[in-house]
Design an enzyme around this catalytic site. Structure first.
Site, PDB file in Angstrom:
ATOM      1  N   HIS A 272       2.772  -1.057  22.429  1.00  0.00           N
ATOM      2  CA  HIS A 272       2.771  -2.330  23.147  1.00  0.00           C
ATOM      3  C   HIS A 272       3.778  -3.238  22.442  1.00  0.00           C
ATOM      4  O   HIS A 272       3.536  -3.711  21.332  1.00  0.00           O
ATOM      5  CB  HIS A 272       1.382  -2.969  23.113  1.00  0.00           C
ATOM      6  CG  HIS A 272       0.362  -2.180  23.863  1.00  0.00           C
ATOM      7  ND1 HIS A 272      -0.978  -2.464  23.846  1.00  0.00           N
ATOM      8  CD2 HIS A 272       0.484  -1.094  24.665  1.00  0.00           C
ATOM      9  CE1 HIS A 272      -1.638  -1.615  24.598  1.00  0.00           C
ATOM     10  NE2 HIS A 272      -0.768  -0.766  25.104  1.00  0.00           N
TER      11      HIS A 272
ATOM     12  N   SER B  26      -0.805   0.535  18.993  1.00  0.00           N
ATOM     13  CA  SER B  26      -0.641  -0.876  19.323  1.00  0.00           C
ATOM     14  C   SER B  26      -0.706  -1.677  18.035  1.00  0.00           C
ATOM     15  O   SER B  26       0.012  -1.372  17.090  1.00  0.00           O
ATOM     16  CB  SER B  26      -1.727  -1.308  20.319  1.00  0.00           C
ATOM     17  OG  SER B  26      -1.564  -2.654  20.689  1.00  0.00           O
TER      18      SER B  26
ATOM     19  N   ASP C 253      -6.318   1.239  25.934  1.00  0.00           N
ATOM     20  CA  ASP C 253      -5.191   1.950  26.533  1.00  0.00           C
ATOM     21  C   ASP C 253      -5.129   3.372  25.989  1.00  0.00           C
ATOM     22  O   ASP C 253      -5.204   3.600  24.782  1.00  0.00           O
ATOM     23  CB  ASP C 253      -3.886   1.206  26.216  1.00  0.00           C
ATOM     24  CG  ASP C 253      -2.741   1.658  27.120  1.00  0.00           C
ATOM     25  OD1 ASP C 253      -2.994   2.445  28.036  1.00  0.00           O
ATOM     26  OD2 ASP C 253      -1.608   1.216  26.884  1.00  0.00           O
TER      27      ASP C 253
END
Length: 864
Positions: free
Chosen positions: A53, A26, A145
């Site tokens: 992301h 990310s 995540d």
């Protein structure tokens, strides 16, 4: 939806299955991805899928940026694209990614904005699709995540690698992964590819992998038994009857991590490194769990099973449930939430409650379950409505609410070796039997039948069944793996009850009377004195548990009804319980004996006046912290008979004293009652205010939570876009430098004008013709003083903009210099005209030669 089945040219599919490495990143992930892919060993047979992301509104540049770091082809994933080894696939913006039979699939995200978990989702899909050929890597990023998805990878025998948090720009995702305790490799991004390749190569080349061959050799069986012995000695748990394929797979993974070639060598390594036994034990306990896993099963439980169970108790009851192998508690809390939701929908007439006993072999998992705090990733499994109703935000995750948490009692237990719970209405044992051998399964299912009440429900995992135990259970909903207990009775002798330890010897609380002649005169006399003349007494712990009795204590203590309970507070007869409950802690706290005098104790058919003394014990040391409770009978005072027809004089001093005390007590009671009512009203008012404030705060908190999640997701997307744009800026800066050097190296004066014929850019050589400086950018070219004898320069430039035709002229300067002036349209990459380019080529030398030649020609003509 875009669709493609193309694959990079020149890449062939190997005969053997190849590992697929899913890389989650990310914020700050671009640098880590470049470091990772740039260090993948040459000739690697692994395929790589990058999950990031990304901002759905921003065009992705990740494939182009990553292509600079690796020689492997980097492609943006497309629908139904076949995954090939030696290639890199990047998730596109606006899509979630999944995989089935080595083909990538693009899925529309449930929420375009807010908290999205594409990494967890792909990890789970990859674990189901590739089993032990799945590898997941977590690099720099915020949030958590990937922390749930890696559990699925690990449970299927895959490999989990994480970037060292200290080397990551943002350590949220790596640290969340490490906190799960399931990570195999932790290293900087530059070292991870080689570590992964070495581990996979060692496992696949036949060293550890040979253990799972069809026929188990004698040497392997011997080594397996030795591993089970070491585990039992260290942890107290026997894995010899677990499925060997499961144990071998976990042993194989540990051998690969340590680069050990033979199982016999691994046994030697275990004996030299006891901490490795603990790590192997934890490896064997890994299980996948999540909230509301297999939703269809929970729906069937809510709509069919629970209403039927409640119907069997018209007046209400407390149902008992046992969740065996609860892992980190998600399933136990799911059962509690399902029961609460069913109550809210059905609204049964009776008052019902659910008591859940949740057990697991792993003490670390039980500790996490008791904390009841789970990462933010659970939004993938828990609906927003359930999150709002049953959870409270806690830092970066969610905590189970008090009403659900109080329903569950957690304990460490080995279902195979420890006694089971009994009188159960529901027993869930999901995804535990699949790890046990047939012998253990045949031992557990009869125990489950014994533990359940008549009509009780057994809930198994989606890959489990009751096998041939159809005489014990009947299907309630076979598809949902729900089974109802049959009322067939089993003989106790047919049940193999778990027993971790041998039965303890039970000693009589009172020593047996010695045989005549078996002891000397002193011991007989002492025994007689103790039996006939010493007061009745009991030795108790601080909690009141009876350890030893002396004398005839039956007048004061009696066994309580139900399960045997040797506790003095439970056994005390009427008149003793209240006083003992106060005296025992007071004596232990003060260290002084406490005497309760003239207590009326109910005996069999009458009463007895008793003095009770609680004596705390300091010596000997072995009895320190205990107390001796001594009972002494007191004769009741004689009651003077009242002559017939006479009453106690109301005017006597004793009667007046008692009446005065009674009035005083009534007044005090009335004052206390009024004060209590006032206080109760104030508390009620305060409670209503607090409740109103709490609701407002809760509403505000929910709004802030939603905003925080959206801001965090947006921040991560902006971080990724910012890194991509910064990379592009660096590229543009490099290209600008190259162009600057190229123009200067041509030694040609060049001027760039926009559509309004204002100065946009110029080379250093142009300052020889125009009086230019850096601050002139943006001014009309006609305002700049020039040495050129070219008054029509602006007119010609305007004509070029209008007609797009080149203009070329030879122009002289005031100091006899000549330039070839060329005016051309300025075209952008999109083929849009955005001004003109004027070049000035110095032709002074050619003009001088031309003049000299012309002069020679004239001179030659004159002479001839």
């Amino acid at each position: 939806m875009p669709s493609a089945s193309a694959k990079p040219p020149g890449v062939g599919r190997p005969a053997a299955p190849f590992p697929i490495v899913a890389i989650g990143a990310s914020a700050g992930g671009l640098e880590a991805l470049e470091q990772f892919l740039g260090n993948v060993p040459a000739g690697s047979d692994m395929a790589f899928v990058v999950i990031q992301h990304l901002d759905p509104d921003h065009k992705g540049m990740m494939p182009e940026l990553l292509q600079r770091a690796t020689t492997m082809p980097v492609t943006q994933a497309r629908n139904r694209m076949k995954v090939e080894p030696g290639c890199v696939y990047v998730i596109p913006p606006k899509w979630d990614l999944s995989i089935l039979h080595d083909c990538l699939y693009l899925l529309e995200p449930v929420a375009a904005r807010g908290l999205r978990l594409p990494i967890d989702s792909f990890f789970r899909a990859l674990a189901d699709d590739r089993q032990d050929q799945a590898v997941c890597v977590i690099l720099s990023g915020m949030g958590s995540d990937g922390a749930l998805g890696l559990r699925a990878i690990k449970e299927r025998g895959g490999l989990v690698a994480v970037q060292e948090p200290a080397s990551a720009k943002f350590n949220g995702m790596p640290q969340s992964a490490i906190d799960t305790g399931l990570v195999d490799i932790v290293a900087p991004a530059t070292e991870l590819p080689q570590r992964i390749a070495d581990t996979l190569h060692h496992v696949s080349r036949g060293g550890a992998g040979a253990m799972r061959q069809a026929v188990e050799t004698l040497a392997q069986k011997s080594a397996f038994d030795k591993i089970c012995i070491l585990l039992r000695e260290r942890t107290g748990n026997d894995f010899s009857l677990y499925k060997k394929s499961t144990v071998y797979r976990r042993v194989e993974r540990r051998m690969g991590l340590h680069q050990i070639d033979g199982i016999a060598h691994y046994v030697h390594y275990l004996r030299e490194n006891p901490q490795e036994i603990e790590l192997l034990f934890k490896e064997l306990l890994i299980g996948v769990t999540s909230f509301f896993r297999d939703p269809a099963s929970w729906d069937a439980l809510q709509t069919q099973v629970l209403p039927q169970l409640l119907a069997a108790y018209p007046a209400g009851a407390t149902l008992r449930a046992w969740v065996a192998g609860c892992s980190t508690g998600e399933e136990a809390y799911t059962l509690a939430m399902a029961f609460r939701e069913m109550q809210q929908k059905q609204k049964p007439a009776g008052r019902f409650a659910l008591q859940i006993f949740a057990t697991d072999l792993d003490p670390d998992a039980i500790a996490k379950a008791r904390r009841a705090v789970y990462p933010a990733n659970i939004v993938a499994d828990v609906t927003a409505e359930r999150l709002k109703r049953y959870f409270v935000e806690d830092g970066e995750g969610y905590r189970v609410g008090k009403e659900i948490r109080e329903t569950v009692v957690f304990a460490t237990q080995n279902a195979v070796m420890d006694p089971p719970f009994t009188n159960l209405d529901i027993l869930t044992c999901r995804n535990l039997l699949i790890y046990l051998g047939p012998e253990l399964q045949q031992r557990l299912l009869p125990l489950f039948h014994y533990s359940l009440k008549s009509g009780g429900i057994l809930m198994l995992g989606s890959a489990e069944s009751i096998g041939n135990n159809t005489e014990l259970f009947e299907p309630q909903d076979a598809a949902a793996r729900l089974y109802r207990r049959r009322d067939n009775s089993l003989r106790i002798a047919d049940l193999e009850f778990p027993s971790r330890h041998a039965p303890a010897k039970i000693e009589a609380l009172n020593p047996a009377e010695p045989e005549p002649g078996s002891a000397n005169l002193q011991s007989l006399a002492d025994h007689l004195l103790l039996q006939q003349f010493s007061p009745a007494a009991v030795l108790v712990t601080a909690a009141g548990d009876v350890l030893y009795t002396s004398g005839r204590t039956g007048k004061y203590l009696e066994p309580a009804a139900g399960k045997a309970n040797w506790n003095i507070h439970v056994m005390a007869r009427e008149g003793l319980a209240y006083e003992l409950a106060l005296a025992l802690p007071k004596a232990l706290r003060s260290g002084e004996p406490v005497t309760c005098a003239n207590l009326r104790v109910g005996t069999n058919g009458g009463t007895q006046i008793v003095d009770v003394t609680v004596q705390p014990i300091e010596k000997p040391a072995a009895l320190r912290g205990m107390a001796m409770v001594v009972f002494k009978d007191i004769e009741a005072p004689p009651v003077e008979p009242v002559a017939p027809g006479k009453r106690a004089a109301r005017g006597s001093p004793r009667v007046r004293e008692l009446e005065h005390a009674l009035d005083h007590a009534r007044q005090e009671a009335q004052a206390l009652r009024e004060e209590m009512q006032t206080t109760q009203e104030e508390l009620k008012s305060s409670n209503e205010e607090m409740q109103s404030t709490n609701e407002e705060l809760q509403s505000t908190n929910e709004e802030l939570t939603t905003s925080k999640e959206e801001m965090q997701s947006l921040n991560e997307e902006l971080q990724t876009v910012n890194v991509e744009l910064q990379s592009k800026v660096d590229d543009l800066s490099l290209a600008s430098n190259d162009m600057e050097n190229l123009l200067n190296s041509t030694d040609m004066a060049t001027v760039f004008l926009d559509n309004a014929l204002h100065l946009r850019r110029f080379t250093n050589q142009a300052t020889r013709i125009f009086r230019l400086k850096a601050g002139d950018v943006g001014r009309p070219l006609s305002d700049i003083v020039s040495d050129l004898a070219y008054p029509g320069l602006a007119t010609d430039a305007g004509e070029v903009l209008r007609t797009l035709a080149f203009v070329e002229r030879e122009i002289a300067t005031g100091d006899a210099r000549w330039y070839q002036v060329k005016i051309m349209p300025y075209r952008t990459m999109e083929n849009v005209i955005d001004g003109v380019v004027i070049t000035f080529n110095d032709i002074g030398v050619a003009k001088n030669l031309e003049a000299e030649l012309r002069a020679l020609a004239v001179k030659h003509k004159e002479t001839t």
